[in-house]
Design a protein around this motif. Structure first.
Motif, PDB file in Angstrom:
ATOM      1  N   TYR A 112     -36.067  47.628  91.022  1.00  0.00           N
ATOM      2  CA  TYR A 112     -36.216  46.221  90.616  1.00  0.00           C
ATOM      3  C   TYR A 112     -34.884  45.520  90.366  1.00  0.00           C
ATOM      4  N   THR A 113     -33.841  46.062  90.987  1.00  0.00           N
ATOM      5  CA  THR A 113     -32.505  45.475  90.822  1.00  0.00           C
ATOM      6  C   THR A 113     -32.378  44.199  91.662  1.00  0.00           C
ATOM      7  N   GLU A 114     -31.678  43.205  91.115  1.00  0.00           N
ATOM      8  CA  GLU A 114     -31.370  42.004  91.897  1.00  0.00           C
ATOM      9  C   GLU A 114     -30.226  42.327  92.855  1.00  0.00           C
TER      10      GLU A 114
ATOM     11  N   ARG B 206     -29.453  32.878  87.661  1.00  0.00           N
ATOM     12  CA  ARG B 206     -30.461  31.948  88.199  1.00  0.00           C
ATOM     13  C   ARG B 206     -31.729  32.649  88.683  1.00  0.00           C
ATOM     14  N   ARG B 207     -31.737  33.963  88.678  1.00  0.00           N
ATOM     15  CA  ARG B 207     -32.899  34.677  89.223  1.00  0.00           C
ATOM     16  C   ARG B 207     -34.015  34.760  88.191  1.00  0.00           C
ATOM     17  N   ASN B 208     -35.238  34.782  88.687  1.00  0.00           N
ATOM     18  CA  ASN B 208     -36.395  35.029  87.829  1.00  0.00           C
ATOM     19  C   ASN B 208     -36.880  36.437  88.074  1.00  0.00           C
ATOM     20  N   ARG B 209     -36.699  37.297  87.100  1.00  0.00           N
ATOM     21  CA  ARG B 209     -37.125  38.692  87.296  1.00  0.00           C
ATOM     22  C   ARG B 209     -38.536  38.829  86.751  1.00  0.00           C
ATOM     23  N   ARG B 210     -39.458  39.117  87.630  1.00  0.00           N
ATOM     24  CA  ARG B 210     -40.866  39.175  87.208  1.00  0.00           C
ATOM     25  C   ARG B 210     -41.421  40.599  87.131  1.00  0.00           C
ATOM     26  N   PHE B 211     -40.789  41.537  87.778  1.00  0.00           N
ATOM     27  CA  PHE B 211     -41.243  42.931  87.756  1.00  0.00           C
ATOM     28  C   PHE B 211     -42.720  43.060  88.101  1.00  0.00           C
ATOM     29  N   GLY B 212     -43.169  42.252  89.028  1.00  0.00           N
ATOM     30  CA  GLY B 212     -44.565  42.339  89.463  1.00  0.00           C
ATOM     31  C   GLY B 212     -45.510  41.477  88.657  1.00  0.00           C
TER      32      GLY B 212
ATOM     33  N   THR C 154     -44.966  35.995  85.055  1.00  0.00           N
ATOM     34  CA  THR C 154     -43.957  35.248  84.315  1.00  0.00           C
ATOM     35  C   THR C 154     -42.688  36.090  84.178  1.00  0.00           C
ATOM     36  N   PRO C 155     -41.542  35.429  84.018  1.00  0.00           N
ATOM     37  CA  PRO C 155     -40.289  36.189  83.948  1.00  0.00           C
ATOM     38  C   PRO C 155     -40.223  37.166  82.772  1.00  0.00           C
ATOM     39  N   HIS C 156     -39.601  38.316  83.019  1.00  0.00           N
ATOM     40  CA  HIS C 156     -39.376  39.340  81.994  1.00  0.00           C
ATOM     41  C   HIS C 156     -37.922  39.747  82.041  1.00  0.00           C
ATOM     42  N   THR C 157     -37.399  40.233  80.932  1.00  0.00           N
ATOM     43  CA  THR C 157     -36.041  40.762  80.983  1.00  0.00           C
ATOM     44  C   THR C 157     -36.047  42.263  81.256  1.00  0.00           C
ATOM     45  N   HIS C 158     -37.158  42.902  80.993  1.00  0.00           N
ATOM     46  CA  HIS C 158     -37.270  44.342  81.252  1.00  0.00           C
ATOM     47  C   HIS C 158     -38.596  44.590  81.955  1.00  0.00           C
ATOM     48  N   PRO C 159     -38.697  45.703  82.680  1.00  0.00           N
ATOM     49  CA  PRO C 159     -39.990  46.004  83.304  1.00  0.00           C
ATOM     50  C   PRO C 159     -41.062  46.112  82.223  1.00  0.00           C
TER      51      PRO C 159
END
Ligand code: IPE
Ligand code: IPE
Ligand code: MG
Length: 245
Positions: free
Chosen positions: A197-199, A224-230, A233-238
């Motif tokens: 899940y790395t950018e 600027r990335r939105n990390r959603r981990f599936g 909504t955006p999350h900072t961690h899985p």
């Protein structure tokens, strides 16, 4: 500003940088080693907690012996010259990969630098040396099977988190951001498990031309990335996945 906690870099393009300047590839590697110094210092200043640099892959043995030899000598020189700077910058030095086939003089310096910097509390610098993601996964399976055979581990208990604990990177979080220089858009067998899940950030700049501002550009892009981990909504961690049967 959301800073990545762990940045991994595939330092690529030394050879092409030199060839474009009608110089031998070795000249590119020498310049590339200088970039390592400046980017390590900058990353520590920017408060990045872990910096993993791909320095030599399991596939890089396919190169001419003279080039491999030069890379090993540069590594030795880096360790000789930089350990005191790592101390003054409070950087802890580690490595991943199978260092057994590396020259003894290099292995000696590696353990010296790891030992000398082990109590530093700032950034952790991890060099990937004779590292290959597939090799790491195969070795992990072997270690797990050994523990199962010795009755230290129940096969039913193995999950992603236990598997991760057997990897070379057990002590480090997964990279948040992967940077690859030189315009290639591939992973080249780097951190296959850890990059799930790395950018990813690819830049055309060759590694010897990669400067502090280029690292900043990569960090800005990460922000600027939105990390959603599936998730939606955006999350900072899985998010913790709980599957009921
Ligand atoms: C990266 O530069 C250094 C190592 C892989 C050790 P390269 O030597 O791969 O440079 P290019 O890709 O041939 O230009
Ligand atoms: C990846 O670069 C390995 C390192 C940076 C150490 P390579 O130059 O070896 O990768 P490929 O061969 O272009 O995929
Ligand atoms: Mg290359």
């Amino acid at each position: 500003m959301t800073r990545p906690e762990h940045v991994a870099i595939i330092m690529d393009g030394n050879g092409r940088w030199a060839v474009e300047k009608q110089r031998p590839r070795t000249f590119g590697h020498i310049k590339g080693a200088q970039t390592v110094k400046s980017i390590v210092t900058e990353a520590a200043k920017l408060d990045i907690k872990y910096l993993t640099l791909f320095a030599f892959s399991t596939e890089n043995w396919r190169r001419p012996a003279s080039e491999v030899d030069l890379l090993m000598r540069l590594l030795r020189r880096y360790l000789d010259n930089e350990t005191e700077n790592l101390m003054s910058e409070n950087i802890r030095f580690r490595y991943i990969g199978n260092i057994a086939p590396l020259p003894e003089k290099v292995r000696e310096r590696l353990s010296k630098t790891v030992d000398r910097t082990k109590s530093n509390t700032g950034m952790t610098l991890v060099l990937a040396l004779n590292y290959g993601g597939r090799q790491e996964i195969v070795n992990t399976v072997r270690k797990i099977l050994r523990d199962v055979k010795d009755h230290h581990l129940n096969p039913e208990a193995i999950d992603e988190s236990i598997f991760s604990q057997y990897l070379d990177t057990a002590e480090y979080p997964d990279p948040d951001l992967l940077i690859r220089t030189s315009g290639e858009s591939r992973i080249s067998n780097f951190l296959l498990w850890q990059l799930s899940y790395t950018e990813l950030y690819f830049t055309k700049k060759y590694w010897p031309d990669f400067k502090e501002e280029d690292l900043q550009d990569a960090l800005n892009s990460f922000e600027r990335r939105n990390r959603r981990f599936g998730a939606t909504t955006p999350h900072t961690h899985p998010p913790l996945v709980v599957l009921s049967e």
